[in-house]
Design a protein around this motif. Sequence first.
Motif, short mmCIF file in Angstrom:
data_model
loop_
_atom_site.label_atom_id
_atom_site.label_comp_id
_atom_site.label_asym_id
_atom_site.label_seq_id
_atom_site.Cartn_x
_atom_site.Cartn_y
_atom_site.Cartn_z
N PRO A 1 9.80 -5.05 4.29
CA PRO A 1 10.31 -4.13 4.91
C PRO A 1 9.40 -2.93 5.57
CG PRO A 1 10.08 -3.61 2.39
CD PRO A 1 9.71 -5.06 2.71
N LYS A 2 8.07 -2.79 5.29
CA LYS A 2 7.28 -1.89 6.04
C LYS A 2 6.78 -2.67 7.32
CE LYS A 2 5.51 0.45 2.00
NZ LYS A 2 4.32 1.02 1.08
N VAL A 3 6.63 -3.75 7.57
CA VAL A 3 6.30 -4.56 8.89
C VAL A 3 7.21 -4.33 9.79
CG1 VAL A 3 5.63 -6.73 9.91
CG2 VAL A 3 5.08 -6.37 7.51
N VAL B 1 0.85 -1.46 0.01
CA VAL B 1 0.05 -0.02 0.02
C VAL B 1 0.79 1.38 0.16
CG1 VAL B 1 -1.83 1.24 1.31
CG2 VAL B 1 -1.90 -1.02 1.02
N ASP B 2 0.82 1.91 -1.05
CA ASP B 2 1.64 3.35 -1.24
C ASP B 2 1.03 4.24 -0.07
OD1 ASP B 2 3.06 2.51 -3.54
OD2 ASP B 2 1.38 3.48 -4.88
N GLY B 3 1.97 4.75 0.60
CA GLY B 3 1.82 5.85 1.49
C GLY B 3 2.25 5.43 2.98
N ILE B 4 1.89 4.10 3.21
CA ILE B 4 2.11 3.45 4.53
C ILE B 4 3.57 2.97 4.66
CG2 ILE B 4 1.53 1.34 5.98
CD1 ILE B 4 -0.90 3.55 5.51
N ASP B 5 4.24 3.43 5.75
CA ASP B 5 5.48 3.23 5.88
C ASP B 5 6.00 2.07 7.02
OD1 ASP B 5 6.98 5.09 3.98
OD2 ASP B 5 5.59 6.67 5.36
N TRP B 6 4.95 2.34 8.01
CA TRP B 6 5.14 1.38 9.13
C TRP B 6 3.88 0.46 9.32
CZ3 TRP B 6 7.52 4.36 13.91
CH2 TRP B 6 8.96 4.56 13.70
#
Length: 463
Positions: free
Chosen positions: A256-258, A228-233
Amino acid sequence: MADAPKIRIVTLGCAKNEVDSEEIAGVLDQGGYAVDGAAKKTDVTIINTCGFLESAKEESLRAIKEALRERKAGRTGRVIVAGCLAQRLGAELERLAPGADAYVGVGQMSRFNDIVQATIERRQPTLDVTPPQHLWADVATRARAGKPWSAYLKVSEGCDHQCTFCTIPSFRGKHDSKPIERVVAEAKQLAKTGCREINLIAQDVTQYGYDLYREFTLPKLLRELNAVDGIDWIRILYFYPNRLTDEVIEAMATLPKVLPYIDIPLQHVHPDTLRRMKRPWDGERYLRLFEKVRASIPEVAIRTTFIVGFPGETEEEFQSVLDFLDAAQLDRVGAFKFSREPGTPSHDMPDQVPLKLKNERYDRLMRRQQSISLAVNRGWIGKSLPMLVEEERDGWVVGRSFRDAPEIDGLVFARGSAPLGSIIEVEVEDAEPYDLYGAVEGNDAPAPRKMMPLRMAGPRAPQ
């Protein structure tokens, strides 16, 4: 519209209730109502209650009675009691806190436009606590009330476990997963509103999807959310011990975002206590699980909670928890004194532990863990870690690292400046049991004084 009926929502309890209230607010906003928590006079007050522990019940009763006093004083019109305590107590709540205009159970968020309208039109109080069906509100209706860069995202409701101390299945019902496409759509909607961190919440997130897809679907969900674009964490709350599988660990290690953050309420480690609790495994298996997690995710932060003073807990059983703390070297640990909840098997168990002994054991556990948390935090001195900026004042930025869930864990204080909601690198220079101190990467200016913590970390409710 200027003459739209004003609604005030009072939210008590956990993050799941916060999400419910945001969904209720969004539904009412679309229905033409004006949700205004700061209004001095409202047409309707909704109390979204918590019913998990006896202390939460008392807090909810106080809030209901305060709203009824507000109605008597002419500062509000109708009073609707909603949520967990209404579902748990049903008609008994009418007796304990009489006078509200409606008592509505859980899982009814999408119906609140009709519920409020009917309450305004009807003169007689109503009771609607049918078994929860978890009618998820439409994605776009949720009205955010918190910080725009961070949000909770509920992925399921209810629980299938039968822990002997827990009331949740009795009023939240069986495990009910939100469809995967619905979760992903909600994450995309949150990203559009500026959200960068999503905190997935469920009573047992590791059971996600089994009721819908006949398989444990958390790894698949994480892969889709990672895109999902925009979600980093992406933070995961809460794990059930024997379902932290190799597949879940692999997803956390490779996406990488998890975030490398695990909140896994153990409740105890002695096998006899766990059997009385109807909880899985024992301390030795928990240690082996943590070894496996750390081998795959070296910088993982692990948090747990324990219950002290469970019926029949001997000194030997309690000592096993202290020994486990020394062996596990966990980042975060919270503790709760056992609460004797009506309707649970543990309420009537023999050998109830006296309050004085519960207090003494709670103090010993927290003191032991505080020194461990300090040692773990000091291990970060001289290193760099990312921080989500949530406040800026007095020459410091204040925020949370991947190790810190919102509202419950520690904080990071860094000299320098950065926009709110940004994710920056912080060089750690000092540590306390809960918090870290340092400087925004590249900032060498001294701070005028040491920033004091805004709050202290505390425990989560048992899951």
